[in-house]
Scaffold this motif. Structure first.
Motif, short mmCIF file in Angstrom:
data_model
loop_
_atom_site.label_atom_id
_atom_site.label_comp_id
_atom_site.label_asym_id
_atom_site.label_seq_id
_atom_site.Cartn_x
_atom_site.Cartn_y
_atom_site.Cartn_z
N GLY A 352 0.81 -1.21 0.00
CA GLY A 352 0.00 0.00 0.00
C GLY A 352 0.85 1.26 0.00
O GLY A 352 1.84 1.35 0.72
N ASN A 353 0.45 2.24 -0.82
CA ASN A 353 1.20 3.49 -0.90
C ASN A 353 0.28 4.59 -1.42
O ASN A 353 -0.01 4.66 -2.62
CB ASN A 353 2.41 3.33 -1.83
N PRO A 354 -0.20 5.49 -0.54
CA PRO A 354 -1.11 6.56 -0.97
C PRO A 354 -0.52 7.48 -2.04
O PRO A 354 -1.27 8.07 -2.82
CB PRO A 354 -1.36 7.33 0.33
N GLU A 355 0.80 7.59 -2.09
CA GLU A 355 1.42 8.48 -3.05
C GLU A 355 1.19 8.06 -4.49
O GLU A 355 1.24 8.88 -5.41
CB GLU A 355 2.93 8.59 -2.78
N ILE A 356 0.94 6.78 -4.71
CA ILE A 356 0.65 6.30 -6.06
C ILE A 356 -0.78 5.77 -6.15
O ILE A 356 -1.11 5.01 -7.05
CB ILE A 356 1.66 5.21 -6.50
N ASP A 357 -1.61 6.16 -5.21
CA ASP A 357 -3.02 5.77 -5.17
C ASP A 357 -3.20 4.27 -4.96
O ASP A 357 -4.23 3.70 -5.36
CB ASP A 357 -3.73 6.21 -6.46
N ALA A 358 -2.25 3.64 -4.33
CA ALA A 358 -2.36 2.21 -4.01
C ALA A 358 -3.02 2.08 -2.65
O ALA A 358 -2.39 1.76 -1.64
CB ALA A 358 -0.98 1.55 -4.01
#
Length: 389
Positions: A352-358
């Motif tokens: 998960g990674n909000p920076e890439i919309d994951a």
């Protein structure tokens, strides 16, 4: 040696990303995989690895015999997609209408191929034998694990490890848990046969819709009143169909659902209770019934001794503060079938990674993960191969 392997995994990462994105663009549904296993087999053969195809149907196995003594370790990945229309706006968006890799199986496959590539380059230093298990139809019932096992994919194997990338866990973290790590899944199918008639004359009918409604309510009492409160369980009705018109009492009603448990005792109590309740509820209404209870997938149970090895290696790869012990997953995974044959451990790796919309959950049309998680999976598998022997 492991430092060199880590460096090599970093070097080939662009190639593995390209490989993963190719899998992503051309997903194939469970039991319909054709091109994907062909690509996997071709890649493994190019590495000089012994390859078996059509294992259990559509599975692929690669066998790498190391130059040093040691155990035989199996590493497993799955490669089927899901019947979902992708909504991500990316260059490598699925080219197959209505089909998408929405659970990370493309990530798992590419990660395992990266390990195969790097280990094949240093095979004389590899201890024991490594079996690369590429499984088809993880998302289906029945899944591919059972048929691959029956076809000998675990012959001679001492231990098996599996990893799952998680969009719901932060990139750079790992979850390792001893014992139960996922719920078991059973499914049920109920068809109630009543006596149809005019909506104005219910006294001349046996209403399967009303009977089914009462049955749905009765089933909810199983977990709350018959299962030990310390045993987590769920009985869920996911489908209820009966009738088509406002003024017609139908002849039949169909109910479908799923049961999730962890321990065997709770599973047996629920099945026995369901059989009793379904029979008595329908008999009381004067209806006939067909009840089909299907045992789909057992719980993942991580071997304690092997789990401790995985946890120690995870600390090496991720760092102590990034290795977690979470509650068991509520979903099911047919990796559990392998563990009924040999000791095994299933662990998860954060993607998960909000920076890439994951940020979207698994099986969502906008599912996405940080592709760098493939490096973590690759390093974990390599670490286990070298430190396990």
């Amino acid at each position: 040696m492991l430092e060199n392997i880590y460096n090599r995994l970093e070097e080939i990462f662009p190639e593995i990303v390209e490989l993963r994105r190719d899998f992503h663009m051309y997903p194939e549904l469970s039991h319909e995989e054709e091109k994907t296993p062909e690509k996997i087999a071709e890649y493994l053969k190019g590495l000089g690895i012994d390859v078996q195809t059509g294992v259990g149907g559509r599975g692929v196995i690669g066998i790498l015999k190391g130059g040093k003594p040691g155990r035989t370790i199996a590493l497993r990945a799955d490669f089927d997609g899901l019947p979902i229309e992708e909504e991500n706006d990316i260059d490598y968006k699925s080219r197959v209408p209505g089909v998408m890799h929405a659970c990370g199986h493309d990530v798992h496959t590419a990660s395992l191929l990266s390990v195969a590539k790097v280990l094949s380059e240093v095979r004389e230093e590899v201890p024991g034998t490594v079996v690369f298990v590429h499984q088809f139809a993880e998302e289906a019932t029945p899944g591919g694990a059972q048929s691959m096992i029956e076809d000998g994919c675990l012959d001679g194997v001492d231990v098996i490890y599996g990893a799952h990338v998680m969009s719901t866990e932060v990139f750079g973290t790992c979850t390792v848990r001893e014992g139960y790590f996922s719920s078991a899944q059973d499914d049920f199918y109920i068809k109630i046969y009543g006596k149809g008639g005019h909506g104005s004359e219910p006294h001349n009918t046996v209403d399967p819709l009303v009977t089914g409604s009462q049955l749905v309510v009765n089933l909810q009492q199983i977990v709350s009143r018959r299962v030990n409160p310390q045993s987590a369980a769920a009985v869920t009705v996911g489908s209820f169909h009966s009738g088509k018109a406002t003024n017609v009492i139908p002849d039949t009603a169909v109910i479908k659902g799923t049961v999730r448990t962890y321990d065997q005792e709770a599973m047996e109590i629920i099945e026995q209770s369901m059989r009793q309740i379904v029979k008595s509820t329908c008999e009381a209404a004067g209806a006939e019934v067909d009840f089909d209870y299907v045992k789909d997938c057992p719980s993942i149970w991580n071997d304690p001794e092997e789990t401790e090895k995985v946890r120690k290696n995870a600390v090496t790869v991720f760092g102590k503060d990034a290795v977690h012990t979470e509650e068991p997953m509520h979903g099911s995974e047919d990796f559990a079938f392998y563990q009924q044959v040999v000791p095994g451990v299933y662990f998860t790796v954060g993607g998960g990674n909000p920076e890439i919309d994951a940020v979207y959950p698994h099986h969502h049309p906008k599912f996405k993960v940080d592709e760098r998680a493939m490096l973590h999976i690759g390093k974990m598998f390599a670490q286990l191969v070298f430190s396990d022997n």
